[in-house]
Structures are given as C-alpha cells and as structure tokens.
Scaffold this active site. Structure first.
Site, PDB file in Angstrom:
ATOM      1  N   SER A  37     -10.065   0.277   6.716  1.00 59.19           N
ATOM      2  CA  SER A  37      -9.395   0.379   5.421  1.00 59.19           C
ATOM      3  C   SER A  37      -8.808  -0.915   4.893  1.00 59.19           C
ATOM      4  O   SER A  37      -8.430  -0.986   3.721  1.00 59.19           O
ATOM      5  CB  SER A  37      -8.290   1.441   5.491  1.00 59.19           C
ATOM      6  OG  SER A  37      -8.853   2.727   5.585  1.00 59.19           O
ATOM      7  N   LYS A  49       0.838  -1.195   0.000  1.00 62.04           N
ATOM      8  CA  LYS A  49       0.000   0.000   0.000  1.00 62.04           C
ATOM      9  C   LYS A  49       0.875   1.248   0.000  1.00 62.04           C
ATOM     10  O   LYS A  49       1.884   1.315   0.715  1.00 62.04           O
ATOM     11  CB  LYS A  49      -0.909  -0.021   1.232  1.00 62.04           C
ATOM     12  CG  LYS A  49      -1.916   1.123   1.309  1.00 62.04           C
ATOM     13  CD  LYS A  49      -2.809   0.942   2.524  1.00 62.04           C
ATOM     14  CE  LYS A  49      -3.829   2.069   2.650  1.00 62.04           C
ATOM     15  NZ  LYS A  49      -4.719   1.874   3.819  1.00 62.04           N
ATOM     16  N   SER A  87      -9.317   2.280   2.460  1.00 62.89           N
ATOM     17  CA  SER A  87      -8.329   2.916   1.609  1.00 62.89           C
ATOM     18  C   SER A  87      -7.299   1.958   1.024  1.00 62.89           C
ATOM     19  O   SER A  87      -6.506   2.361   0.169  1.00 62.89           O
ATOM     20  CB  SER A  87      -7.605   4.006   2.414  1.00 62.89           C
ATOM     21  OG  SER A  87      -6.895   3.448   3.508  1.00 62.89           O
TER      22      SER A  87
END
Length: 459
Positions: free
Chosen positions: A176, A78, A152
């Site tokens: 997330s 990420k 996210s």
C-alpha cells in the site's frame, strides 16, 4: 518571493531554521496549491487550512526552531493514522466520525520534528485495495488523472506527486506504499518489521503492515524514516559493493509483467553494474502456493478490521472480502505459512544482498467507482497489476519503490528494491545511486492546472 512549492523537505526545513522564510509562508503556499489542484486530483479527505496555519505559527515560535529537522515542512497523513482533533474514517461510511484525542505515534514524531499536518488523505475503504476511491473521494494519478493513484496510500502519494506537500505518511500491508508510489513517481520505503511503530487498525494485519514515508527524493525519504524510527535509529549505509539479484518475473503464477516495467528493471540493473555492484539475473524460489497465501492473509486482515463495524454500511466488495477471510483466520493467525516462506527465501538472501524487480506488472487501472464493482473484478484488477509487493509483507522484510524510467504515456515507471531485515540503509543507498545516475522529475507537470486550464491533458 521564493516559491516553496516543489522544494524538498530538507530544503524547506533548512530555510526555516535559518529564518529565510516563516513556517506560515511555506504552509500557506502549499495550502494554496491544494485549493487549486485537489478538486481534480482528490488526494485529501480533510484539509486543515486554519489549524495548519495556526500550528505553523506555533512552530515558528518554538525556542528549538534551529534544531528541528522538519521545521515548517507541510506533511499529509493517511486517513488511517490518528491526527489529534480530526476524525479517522479509513475511507468508510461505517467508521465513527469522532475526533481523535491524540496523535498516532508516527504523527507525533513528525510534529515533534517541526512538521505541520495540512490534511488527511483519501484511502479505499479500510485500506483494502490497490485503487483509492469510495464514499470520501477518488484519488487520481497526477501524471494521468484518468488513472487511479493506486492504493491504499493513494491520496498520500498523489499529494506528494502533485506538489501539494513535499512528504506524506502512509503504510503498507500488501504493497500500500509501494503501489501508489510506483504509479505516481515518488519514493517510498516499507521498513522491515519493528523498525517503525505500527499500531495500524487491529493487529496490523497480523504484523504485516508498516508505516513509512512518501517523498520526492531519497534524501527526504531517509530523513523521514529516521525520524519515524525514533531517536538514535540509523538508516544510513556507507557506499559498498553489493550483490544484487535481478528478477523480472511475477511472484504470482499466471501474471505477466509488461515490457516497460521489465525494461526499467534491466536498465536500473545496468546502472548498478556501472556503479560497481555485482549484478546477475536470479529468481527467488517463490512457492507455487504464494498467490493463495497472499489472498488468505489479505482477506483475513480485512475480516479482523470489520469487527465491530456496521457491515450494512460497508461496500459490497469489502463485505465479501471480509467474508472470504473469515475462513482463513485460524490458520493465518498461526503464522506458519509466513515462517515457511521466510525459511524458503532466506538462502536466496544469504547469497544476495538485494533483490531488484519491477515495482508493478503494468500501469494502474482507470480511475473510477471500483468500490461499486464486484469483488472478483477488484481482486483480478489488483492482482493483475500489483503482484510484486505482497511477498515482502509476508516475510516482514524491507522493500522500496523507486521511480525509474517512463511508460509510453509519459507517466513514471518504477523498480522495487528488497533486502534482508535491517538493510533499510543499503536499499536507500542503492536508490540514491539510481537517483544520481538518472534523476527523476520531482512532481507531475501540472502548470496548466495552476492557470485554470481545466481541459488540458496532464503529463
């Protein structure tokens, strides 16, 4: 030649350790899949093709190859975790385009175990929202590219669901990890506070954010979590009879849960009954103020993360989010509301070992330029479909998203498992039992994309 795309991390690592395949061959196959598919999925901001192949060769030459638990396994990271030699943009034009000097500790631990980082995945700006889009790209659900992958950690979840990597790194400050995992049909676990090193942005959203894995199987998720947690950490739990509470209602007042998600939770509960667990309907005593508490922490965390950035380069929704959070900073930093929530929920978790809920309230919003839309519209969309996750960041307790069932569109549905501090192993064991009882498809059916049929529907 064996096709290594779609194989689990455990399978790939075993084959590499036994020298049935070279790390370069495995990494090259996944890079080829990324090249074929990611133009339509948008999982990656950066693909490290040349560096990944060189690093795969380095893994193959290691003298301890036979001992590496992730030998030659491609992994995506990420884009809010540092990868040496790559910039960390966190989905924004306001962040510096400067290569990181060293890996984040979680990236370093996976590399030490033999993993190869193939790329950095897309996130919404500053990882604020439950949809992933912005100046660096839009991450779509591989099962239905008209829908967002979630956020996210949307790019990481999409990369795993599309078979571009078997495992990925993400993190979870208000859901997330669990939101995109539930959308994309992959397994994830947000560990409890302190199990895995955090070091996410400035202060980890007051200690609510935790790093964790995204994977196609419970076995892979367990392995990666144990490596992230460090040497000697155990996330195992022997099969045992557990007391499981099933709650079908939203923790946030006024938000209803759609039938496919309540059906999935009921059916998962039924399978756990058949497995010998004590299961009953029971709702945690969520306070009426929970929605406000979640909003205060969510916005205040963003306010901290914008400090030092040129706010003129931020999207309007991010600027407004941070401005709202500024008025909550002082009270949020005291931690009193989080401690009050823990005290309120502790008696419930003294009676029950595990809480089972729907993972989401409804399917994810359509993929699109949410970063160009108003703040209230974004907040309403996020709250309306993902109210189930924030309480467990506020408490700091472990929680999982587990694929289970399907939506009318054919895309995956999912349930959430929550436990007391230190019960990661119990959650993973229950998830394994659900996986064994009703196996889920590991990756989205994207064969038509491989053949170049750009107009074919997905799912």
């Amino acid at each position: 030649m064996t096709d290594w795309v779609g194989r689990t991390a455990v399978e790939i690592a075993a084959a590499v350790r036994e020298k049935q395949v070279a790390p370069r061959e495995v990494v090259a196959a996944h890079l080829a899949r990324i090249e074929r598919l990611d133009g339509r999925i948008g999982a990656f901001r950066v693909v490290r093709a040349e560096r990944a192949l060189a690093e795969a060769d380095e893994v193959g030459a290691r003298t301890d190859l036979a001992e590496l638990p992730l030998a030659g396994v491609p992994v995506a990271v990420k884009d809010n975790l540092a990868v040496r030699g790559e910039s960390m943009r966190i989905g924004s034009a306001a962040t510096p385009d400067v290569p990181a000097g060293q890996d984040h500790v979680t990236v370093a631990r996976l590399r030490a175990a033999g993993a190869v980082v193939v790329g950095l995945t897309n996130v919404p700006e500053l990882c604020v929202f439950g949809t992933t889009e912005g100046v660096h790209g839009t991450a779509r659900n591989p099962w239905d590219p008209t829908r967002t992958a979630g956020g996210s950690s949307g790019g990481s979840a999409a990369a795993v669901a599309a078979g571009m990597v078997p495992i990925a790194l993400g993190n979870d400050g208000m859901g997330s990890l669990r939101i995109p995992a539930a959308n994309c049909g992959v397994v994830t676990i947000k560990p409890g506070h302190g199990v895995v090193p955090a070091g996410i942005s400035d202060g980890d959203w007051f200690g609510m954010s935790e790093n964790g894995p995204l994977a196609t199987t419970v076995e892979d998720a367990r392995l990666v979590l144990s490596l992230l947690a460090g040497t000697g950490a155990s996330v195992q739990a022997a099969p045992a009879t557990r007391k499981v509470a099933v709650s079908l209602r939203s923790p946030v007042a006024g938000v209803t849960v759609a039938k496919p998600y309540t059906t999935a939770a009921r059916e998962a509960a039924g399978l756990l009954v058949k497995a010998g667990h004590q299961v009953r309907r029971a709702d945690p005593p969520y306070p009426a103020s929970l929605g406000f508490t979640s909003l205060a922490h969510w916005t205040a965390g963003t306010c901290v993360d914008t400090q030092g950035l040129d706010v003129r380069l931020l999207a309007r929704r991010t600027r407004v989010h941070a401005a709202v959070g500024r008025r909550f900073l002082r009270t949020v930093r005291t931690g009193t509301s989080r401690e009050a929530l823990r005290r309120r929920l502790e008696p419930f978790f003294a009676e029950y070992d595990v809480l089972l809920t729907p993972a989401l309230a409804r399917r994810s919003p359509e993929a699109g330029p949410w970063h160009e839309r108003g703040w209230l519209r974004n907040v309403a969309a996020n709250t309306g479909y993902s109210p189930m996750t924030p309480p467990w960041n506020l408490t700091g307790w472990p929680a999982m998203a587990v694929p289970f069932g399907t939506l009318p569109s054919g895309a995956p549905c999912a349930v959430q498992l929550v436990g007391r501090p230190g019960t990661e192993g119990q959650l993973l064991e229950l998830a394994r039992q659900l996986e064994d009882a009703r196996p889920w498809r590991r990756t989205a059916p994207l064969d038509h994309m491989d053949r170049g049929e750009q107009g074919a529907p997905v799912g």
